[in-house]
Design a protein around this motif. Structure first.
Motif, mmCIF file in Angstrom:
data_model
loop_
_atom_site.group_PDB
_atom_site.id
_atom_site.type_symbol
_atom_site.label_atom_id
_atom_site.label_comp_id
_atom_site.label_asym_id
_atom_site.label_seq_id
_atom_site.Cartn_x
_atom_site.Cartn_y
_atom_site.Cartn_z
ATOM 1 N N UNK A 53 60.952 24.642 34.992
ATOM 2 C CA UNK A 53 60.732 25.402 35.426
ATOM 3 C C UNK A 53 61.330 25.985 36.457
ATOM 4 N N UNK A 54 60.794 27.466 37.562
ATOM 5 C CA UNK A 54 61.820 27.952 38.847
ATOM 6 C C UNK A 54 60.017 28.196 39.135
ATOM 7 N N UNK A 55 60.079 27.986 40.214
ATOM 8 C CA UNK A 55 58.763 29.121 41.326
ATOM 9 C C UNK A 55 59.098 28.650 42.316
ATOM 10 N N UNK A 56 58.578 30.014 42.646
ATOM 11 C CA UNK A 56 57.861 29.850 44.710
ATOM 12 C C UNK A 56 56.668 29.388 44.868
ATOM 13 N N UNK A 57 56.962 29.089 46.049
ATOM 14 C CA UNK A 57 55.713 27.905 46.699
ATOM 15 C C UNK A 57 55.985 28.122 48.419
ATOM 16 N N UNK A 69 56.994 15.964 60.815
ATOM 17 C CA UNK A 69 56.192 17.093 59.945
ATOM 18 C C UNK A 69 55.061 16.445 60.334
ATOM 19 N N UNK A 70 53.667 17.216 60.134
ATOM 20 C CA UNK A 70 52.528 16.274 59.405
ATOM 21 C C UNK A 70 51.544 17.685 59.033
ATOM 22 N N UNK A 71 50.163 16.813 58.849
ATOM 23 C CA UNK A 71 49.259 18.112 58.143
ATOM 24 C C UNK A 71 49.652 19.227 56.986
ATOM 25 N N UNK A 72 50.733 18.947 56.126
ATOM 26 C CA UNK A 72 51.216 19.391 55.566
ATOM 27 C C UNK A 72 50.304 20.121 54.572
ATOM 28 N N UNK A 73 50.586 20.945 54.347
ATOM 29 C CA UNK A 73 49.211 22.155 52.923
ATOM 30 C C UNK A 73 50.455 22.837 51.848
ATOM 31 N N UNK A 74 49.879 22.471 50.693
ATOM 32 C CA UNK A 74 51.007 23.335 49.673
ATOM 33 C C UNK A 74 49.698 24.787 49.507
ATOM 34 N N UNK A 75 50.542 25.496 48.834
ATOM 35 C CA UNK A 75 49.230 26.757 48.498
ATOM 36 C C UNK A 75 49.499 26.873 47.251
ATOM 37 N N UNK A 76 49.373 25.531 46.303
ATOM 38 C CA UNK A 76 49.532 26.080 44.778
ATOM 39 C C UNK A 76 48.174 25.266 44.358
ATOM 40 N N UNK A 77 47.849 25.652 42.838
ATOM 41 C CA UNK A 77 47.298 25.088 42.069
ATOM 42 C C UNK A 77 47.271 23.682 42.038
ATOM 43 N N UNK A 78 49.016 23.595 41.552
ATOM 44 C CA UNK A 78 48.943 22.692 40.698
ATOM 45 C C UNK A 78 48.369 20.871 41.572
ATOM 46 N N UNK A 79 48.403 20.109 41.650
ATOM 47 C CA UNK A 79 48.160 19.240 42.321
ATOM 48 C C UNK A 79 49.232 18.099 42.273
ATOM 49 N N UNK A 105 53.586 26.022 60.959
ATOM 50 C CA UNK A 105 55.047 26.911 60.709
ATOM 51 C C UNK A 105 54.968 26.736 59.379
ATOM 52 N N UNK A 106 55.332 28.186 58.636
ATOM 53 C CA UNK A 106 54.141 28.661 57.254
ATOM 54 C C UNK A 106 56.078 28.722 56.853
ATOM 55 N N UNK A 107 56.243 28.683 55.843
ATOM 56 C CA UNK A 107 57.712 28.516 55.289
ATOM 57 C C UNK A 107 57.553 29.060 53.517
ATOM 58 N N UNK A 108 58.421 29.543 53.730
ATOM 59 C CA UNK A 108 58.473 29.857 51.412
ATOM 60 C C UNK A 108 59.850 29.372 50.667
ATOM 61 N N UNK A 109 59.214 28.429 50.131
ATOM 62 C CA UNK A 109 60.164 27.765 49.222
ATOM 63 C C UNK A 109 60.152 28.710 48.036
ATOM 64 N N UNK A 110 61.657 29.205 47.755
ATOM 65 C CA UNK A 110 62.251 29.070 45.977
ATOM 66 C C UNK A 110 62.845 27.979 45.350
#
Length: 115
Positions: A53-57, A69-79, A105-110
């Motif tokens: 699969x591909x995706x944007x996170x 880098x700390x306190x990382x939050x990933x905005x995805x429903x997949x644990x 810092x907010x970043x979009x990963x594709x």
């Protein structure tokens, strides 16, 4: 499987951040200073690779001591995806012009499957 990031960009760019793209020999394309540094640490997430699969996170993180880098939050429903990206990034070092530990810092990963 080859990794290809279509782009990796800061959603809230830092003033003076270089918007130029960097095309590297490992098939990763990143935009801006944050993207150029983050791409060194990231590999294609196992959950996406296993399911072909591909995706944007979208991720958010803080530089806890000004460089780590700390306190990382990933905005995805997949644990599993969340855990993988958090593991890959936590504790890694970034050198940015603006490194206030209270600034998120907010970043979009594709992620795109390689040929």
């Amino acid at each position: 499987m080859k990794i290809l990031f279509l782009y990796l960009m800061s959603l809230f760019p830092i003033s003076g951040d270089n918007p130029a793209s960097f095309n590297l020999s490992n098939g990763v394309e990143a935009k801006g200073e944050v993207g150029r540094q983050l791409e060194r640490y990231l590999t294609y997430p196992k959950i996406l690779r296993d399911k072909n699969r591909a995706g944007i996170v979208v991720i958010r993180f803080y530089l806890t001591d000004g460089i780590s880098i700390g306190r990382v939050k990933v905005f995805s429903e997949n644990e599993e995806l969340n855990s993988d990206l958090i593991r890959q990034l936590t504790g890694k070092k970034l050198l940015l012009k603006y490194s206030d530990p209270l600034y998120p810092h907010t970043v979009k990963l594709c992620f795109k499957r390689g040929e």
